[in-house]
Write a protein that holds these residues in place. Structure first.
Motif, PDB file in Angstrom:
ATOM      1  N   ALA A 171      95.934  35.862  99.592  1.00 39.45           N
ATOM      2  CA  ALA A 171      94.776  34.962  99.467  1.00 39.45           C
ATOM      3  C   ALA A 171      94.899  33.800 100.447  1.00 39.45           C
ATOM      4  O   ALA A 171      93.894  33.352 101.021  1.00 39.45           O
ATOM      5  CB  ALA A 171      94.657  34.453  98.037  1.00 39.45           C
ATOM      6  N   GLY A 172      96.121  33.308 100.642  1.00 37.21           N
ATOM      7  CA  GLY A 172      96.316  32.220 101.604  1.00 37.21           C
ATOM      8  C   GLY A 172      95.936  32.643 103.008  1.00 37.21           C
ATOM      9  O   GLY A 172      95.327  31.863 103.762  1.00 37.21           O
ATOM     10  N   ILE A 173      96.276  33.872 103.384  1.00 40.06           N
ATOM     11  CA  ILE A 173      95.898  34.384 104.708  1.00 40.06           C
ATOM     12  C   ILE A 173      94.389  34.558 104.804  1.00 40.06           C
ATOM     13  O   ILE A 173      93.773  34.266 105.835  1.00 40.06           O
ATOM     14  CB  ILE A 173      96.604  35.730 104.973  1.00 40.06           C
ATOM     15  CG1 ILE A 173      98.127  35.532 105.021  1.00 40.06           C
ATOM     16  CG2 ILE A 173      96.118  36.363 106.267  1.00 40.06           C
ATOM     17  CD1 ILE A 173      98.911  36.827 105.077  1.00 40.06           C
ATOM     18  N   ALA A 174      93.782  35.013 103.702  1.00 43.01           N
ATOM     19  CA  ALA A 174      92.338  35.287 103.707  1.00 43.01           C
ATOM     20  C   ALA A 174      91.498  34.042 103.450  1.00 43.01           C
ATOM     21  O   ALA A 174      90.265  34.104 103.515  1.00 43.01           O
ATOM     22  CB  ALA A 174      92.019  36.343 102.648  1.00 43.01           C
ATOM     23  N   GLY A 175      92.133  32.908 103.149  1.00 41.86           N
ATOM     24  CA  GLY A 175      91.398  31.682 102.921  1.00 41.86           C
ATOM     25  C   GLY A 175      90.672  31.626 101.600  1.00 41.86           C
ATOM     26  O   GLY A 175      89.577  31.068 101.499  1.00 41.86           O
ATOM     27  N   THR A 176      91.282  32.206 100.561  1.00 40.61           N
ATOM     28  CA  THR A 176      90.660  32.193  99.243  1.00 40.61           C
ATOM     29  C   THR A 176      91.756  31.997  98.196  1.00 40.61           C
ATOM     30  O   THR A 176      92.877  31.642  98.531  1.00 40.61           O
ATOM     31  CB  THR A 176      89.882  33.513  98.985  1.00 40.61           C
ATOM     32  OG1 THR A 176      89.211  33.432  97.734  1.00 40.61           O
ATOM     33  CG2 THR A 176      90.807  34.713  99.003  1.00 40.61           C
ATOM     34  N   GLU A 177      91.417  32.209  96.933  1.00 35.75           N
ATOM     35  CA  GLU A 177      92.390  32.118  95.853  1.00 35.75           C
ATOM     36  C   GLU A 177      92.489  33.468  95.159  1.00 35.75           C
ATOM     37  O   GLU A 177      91.525  34.234  95.125  1.00 35.75           O
ATOM     38  CB  GLU A 177      91.985  31.038  94.847  1.00 35.75           C
ATOM     39  CG  GLU A 177      92.022  29.622  95.410  1.00 35.75           C
ATOM     40  CD  GLU A 177      91.705  28.573  94.358  1.00 35.75           C
ATOM     41  OE1 GLU A 177      91.448  28.972  93.197  1.00 35.75           O
ATOM     42  OE2 GLU A 177      91.720  27.376  94.696  1.00 35.75           O
ATOM     43  N   ALA A 178      93.655  33.736  94.598  1.00 35.14           N
ATOM     44  CA  ALA A 178      93.868  35.013  93.916  1.00 35.14           C
ATOM     45  C   ALA A 178      93.479  34.891  92.444  1.00 35.14           C
ATOM     46  O   ALA A 178      93.932  33.984  91.744  1.00 35.14           O
ATOM     47  CB  ALA A 178      95.328  35.427  94.031  1.00 35.14           C
ATOM     48  N   THR A 179      92.657  35.809  91.974  1.00 38.18           N
ATOM     49  CA  THR A 179      92.262  35.882  90.571  1.00 38.18           C
ATOM     50  C   THR A 179      92.213  37.356  90.167  1.00 38.18           C
ATOM     51  O   THR A 179      92.128  38.238  91.031  1.00 38.18           O
ATOM     52  CB  THR A 179      90.875  35.262  90.340  1.00 38.18           C
ATOM     53  OG1 THR A 179      89.884  36.075  91.003  1.00 38.18           O
ATOM     54  CG2 THR A 179      90.809  33.837  90.886  1.00 38.18           C
ATOM     55  N   PRO A 180      92.242  37.639  88.866  1.00 29.52           N
ATOM     56  CA  PRO A 180      92.086  39.038  88.449  1.00 29.52           C
ATOM     57  C   PRO A 180      90.769  39.642  88.937  1.00 29.52           C
ATOM     58  O   PRO A 180      90.696  40.842  89.218  1.00 29.52           O
ATOM     59  CB  PRO A 180      92.128  38.956  86.913  1.00 29.52           C
ATOM     60  CG  PRO A 180      92.939  37.732  86.634  1.00 29.52           C
ATOM     61  CD  PRO A 180      92.573  36.761  87.721  1.00 29.52           C
ATOM     62  N   GLU A 181      89.749  38.808  89.060  1.00 28.90           N
ATOM     63  CA  GLU A 181      88.432  39.314  89.471  1.00 28.90           C
ATOM     64  C   GLU A 181      88.409  39.772  90.929  1.00 28.90           C
ATOM     65  O   GLU A 181      87.674  40.699  91.273  1.00 28.90           O
ATOM     66  CB  GLU A 181      87.363  38.241  89.248  1.00 28.90           C
ATOM     67  CG  GLU A 181      87.047  37.960  87.780  1.00 28.90           C
ATOM     68  CD  GLU A 181      88.181  37.243  87.057  1.00 28.90           C
ATOM     69  OE1 GLU A 181      88.367  37.491  85.848  1.00 28.90           O
ATOM     70  OE2 GLU A 181      88.911  36.448  87.716  1.00 28.90           O
ATOM     71  N   ASN A 182      89.199  39.119  91.794  1.00 27.96           N
ATOM     72  CA  ASN A 182      89.171  39.547  93.207  1.00 27.96           C
ATOM     73  C   ASN A 182      90.453  40.272  93.617  1.00 27.96           C
ATOM     74  O   ASN A 182      90.718  40.452  94.801  1.00 27.96           O
ATOM     75  CB  ASN A 182      88.914  38.356  94.139  1.00 27.96           C
ATOM     76  CG  ASN A 182      90.096  37.387  94.210  1.00 27.96           C
ATOM     77  OD1 ASN A 182      91.083  37.524  93.485  1.00 27.96           O
ATOM     78  ND2 ASN A 182      89.987  36.392  95.078  1.00 27.96           N
ATOM     79  N   ALA A 183      91.244  40.708  92.621  1.00 30.08           N
ATOM     80  CA  ALA A 183      92.526  41.356  92.922  1.00 30.08           C
ATOM     81  C   ALA A 183      92.332  42.618  93.754  1.00 30.08           C
ATOM     82  O   ALA A 183      93.061  42.849  94.727  1.00 30.08           O
ATOM     83  CB  ALA A 183      93.270  41.679  91.628  1.00 30.08           C
ATOM     84  N   GLU A 184      91.357  43.440  93.395  1.00 31.36           N
ATOM     85  CA  GLU A 184      91.143  44.680  94.150  1.00 31.36           C
ATOM     86  C   GLU A 184      90.693  44.387  95.574  1.00 31.36           C
ATOM     87  O   GLU A 184      91.086  45.079  96.521  1.00 31.36           O
ATOM     88  CB  GLU A 184      90.126  45.562  93.422  1.00 31.36           C
ATOM     89  CG  GLU A 184      90.672  46.127  92.125  1.00 31.36           C
ATOM     90  CD  GLU A 184      89.718  47.079  91.443  1.00 31.36           C
ATOM     91  OE1 GLU A 184      89.979  48.286  91.483  1.00 31.36           O
ATOM     92  OE2 GLU A 184      88.715  46.605  90.879  1.00 31.36           O
ATOM     93  N   GLU A 185      89.893  43.361  95.746  1.00 32.76           N
ATOM     94  CA  GLU A 185      89.471  42.970  97.090  1.00 32.76           C
ATOM     95  C   GLU A 185      90.663  42.508  97.920  1.00 32.76           C
ATOM     96  O   GLU A 185      90.772  42.840  99.106  1.00 32.76           O
ATOM     97  CB  GLU A 185      88.427  41.855  96.998  1.00 32.76           C
ATOM     98  CG  GLU A 185      87.877  41.390  98.344  1.00 32.76           C
ATOM     99  CD  GLU A 185      86.862  40.273  98.196  1.00 32.76           C
ATOM    100  OE1 GLU A 185      86.541  39.630  99.211  1.00 32.76           O
ATOM    101  OE2 GLU A 185      86.403  40.033  97.053  1.00 32.76           O
ATOM    102  N   LEU A 186      91.568  41.761  97.295  1.00 35.48           N
ATOM    103  CA  LEU A 186      92.755  41.307  98.023  1.00 35.48           C
ATOM    104  C   LEU A 186      93.679  42.479  98.350  1.00 35.48           C
ATOM    105  O   LEU A 186      94.269  42.522  99.426  1.00 35.48           O
ATOM    106  CB  LEU A 186      93.504  40.263  97.196  1.00 35.48           C
ATOM    107  CG  LEU A 186      92.809  38.911  97.051  1.00 35.48           C
ATOM    108  CD1 LEU A 186      93.565  38.020  96.086  1.00 35.48           C
ATOM    109  CD2 LEU A 186      92.657  38.216  98.411  1.00 35.48           C
ATOM    110  N   VAL A 187      93.802  43.428  97.440  1.00 30.73           N
ATOM    111  CA  VAL A 187      94.625  44.613  97.710  1.00 30.73           C
ATOM    112  C   VAL A 187      94.077  45.386  98.898  1.00 30.73           C
ATOM    113  O   VAL A 187      94.837  45.921  99.720  1.00 30.73           O
ATOM    114  CB  VAL A 187      94.712  45.509  96.457  1.00 30.73           C
ATOM    115  CG1 VAL A 187      95.242  46.889  96.814  1.00 30.73           C
ATOM    116  CG2 VAL A 187      95.614  44.867  95.408  1.00 30.73           C
ATOM    117  N   SER A 188      92.756  45.432  99.039  1.00 28.72           N
ATOM    118  CA  SER A 188      92.160  46.156 100.166  1.00 28.72           C
ATOM    119  C   SER A 188      92.530  45.541 101.506  1.00 28.72           C
ATOM    120  O   SER A 188      92.434  46.194 102.550  1.00 28.72           O
ATOM    121  CB  SER A 188      90.636  46.205 100.018  1.00 28.72           C
ATOM    122  OG  SER A 188      90.062  44.915 100.216  1.00 28.72           O
TER     123      SER A 188
END
Length: 442
Positions: free
Chosen positions: A261-278
């Motif tokens: 999330a730090g690299i992508a400029g966002t925060e990690a949450t259960p709701e965006n976990a799959e997006e971060l995994v991608s």
């Protein structure tokens, strides 16, 4: 070697990577296919080869067999202060169908900058790294700061019952003074937005290999039968295979996704976990399995004649559950099976997690960054199972650390148990250098 039963910083005087490629090739050429039954060649030949390599540099080994041919090796090296560190790697591999491969899976061929063959990534690459480093140091008279126990095991690919579990149950005195253990499937790189992240295994899913059974009324295939075991079982298998398991974040994955999330400029949450995994590109499929429980049907069996409805139908399911979510997993499985399908365990092993903020992990981190200053090191949870599950019964903290700097476009996860398994030559050499640094700091 003696049969016992049948039941850092690289110094200028040695090159830790000098033998790693050739050792990996030689280990691949020894067929140790594990079919999960009484078939297969066993690990004896490979264990004897490893013992001979250690003998050459003055390290004595003991061979232990749970049954004829199912051979594990234990050796102790160094007499420094402190509690010993266990380094463990398995010698067996899953089978390979040669007709499906571009090269002979037991040739250890070098092609296109890769060493090809069954076990190249699971896990004769790590075995070769450890042996290359240990042999180079022993020849140069550079032991590690703390004692090392080397354990090369049988049967990991079938749950470790005839290998690591046998050692723990029958020869615990060989390893009981080890407080930390390092094994496979960690330290490899994956890429997020052009940045290499090295994943250290700090947790592992639990394993539930299950045999499902449905029983019904036998009869003629031409007649109506509302108590058909195959129909009942097929419904359960379909429900299990189609079930969408909810996202559940464990501590290791929270840390890893926060790094992404730090690299992508966002925060990690259960709701965006799959997006971060991608964001993990080629590793997304593997990491997608460690933010949820999983259950995959893998085998079916029923009947003996086309016009006979059988009494019984069976299926096998490979279930994996996250640390802390075992009760949820089995409650859901019971719902999916229904009242008329029972199950029994072929093998059940507990999940585990280890603390990440430790001096051992810091040694892993610093050894990687010394070879790749632009890298990022983070923990992750592994979807499969390793021998760590058995060694942890003796109270050890466990980690996966077989360092590899991998090409961005390599689908590393697909190579485990896959066709055309291979490891880059330069990744093997990188791994040996990193592992040498690690032993100096561990």
């Amino acid at each position: 070697m003696a049969d016992q039963d049948q039941t850092g910083t690289q110094g200028p005087s040695y090159d830790p990577a000098a033998e790693v490629v050739e050792l990996c090739r030689e280990l691949i050429r020894i067929d140790t296919s594990n079919y999960g039954d009484e078939e297969g060649p066993g690990e004896r030949k490979a264990a004897e080869y490893v013992a001979s390599l250690l003998d050459e540099v003055g390290i004595e080994s003991n061979l232990y067999e749970s049954e004829p041919g199912r051979t594990s090796l234990v050796a102790r090296w160094g007499d420094g202060p402190g509690e010993p560190l266990l380094l463990h790697g398995h010698l067996d591999v899953v089978p390979a169908a040669a007709e499906d491969w571009r090269v002979d899976p037991f040739s250890g061929e070098i092609q296109d900058g890769y060493v090809w063959g069954r076990g190249a990534v699971d896990m004769k690459d790590f075995d070769a790294m450890a042996l290359s480093v240990v042999r180079a140091r022993a020849r140069a008279g550079v032991p590690p700061p703390r004692p090392i126990v080397l354990c090369f095991t049988a049967d990991e690919e079938a749950g470790g019952h005839k290998g690591a579990e046998h050692i723990v149950d029958n020869h615990a005195d060989e390893i009981a003074d080890c407080t930390e253990a390092v094994g496979e499937v960690g330290g490899f790189s994956t890429t997020v937005r052009g940045k290499r992240i090295y994943l250290v295994e700090a947790a592992e899913k639990g394993m539930a290999w299950m045999r499902l059974t449905a029983r019904g009324r036998a009869g003629h295939g031409s007649m109506i039968n509302h108590d058909n075991a195959i129909t009942e079982l097929a419904g359960a298998v379909a429900r299990i295979g189609a079930h969408e398991w909810p996202v559940r974040l464990t501590p290791a994955m929270e840390v890893l996704l926060a790094s992404v999330a730090g690299i992508a400029g966002t925060e990690a949450t259960p709701e965006n976990a799959e997006e971060l995994v991608s964001e993990f590109e080629s590793s997304a499929r593997m990491l997608g399995a460690v933010i949820r429980n999983t259950a995959n049907p893998t085998m079916l069996g029923a009947g003996y004649k086309v016009n006979v409805i059988p009494t019984e139908a069976t299926a096998h399911v490979d279930g994996r559950f996250l640390p802390g979510f075992e009760d949820e997993f089995f409650a859901t499985l019971a719902e999916l099976c229904g009242d008329n399908v029972s199950w029994e365990f072929v093998s059940k092993q507990q999940p585990w997690d280890s603390p990440y903020e430790t001096s051992l992990v810091e040694a892993m981190t610093q050894s990687i960054l010394a070879e790749d200053p632009d890298g990022i090191v983070a923990p992750y949870l592994m979807s499969g199972g390793t021998d760590a599950k058995h060694f942890r019964k003796l109270g050890m903290s466990s980690y996966g650390f077989a360092p590899l700097r991998l090409p961005r476009d390599l689908d590393f996860g697909a190579l485990f148990h896959g066709v055309d398994e291979r490891v880059p030559v330069d990744a093997l050499e990188f791994g040996a250098r990193v592992f040498d640094r690690f032993l100096s700091q561990a």
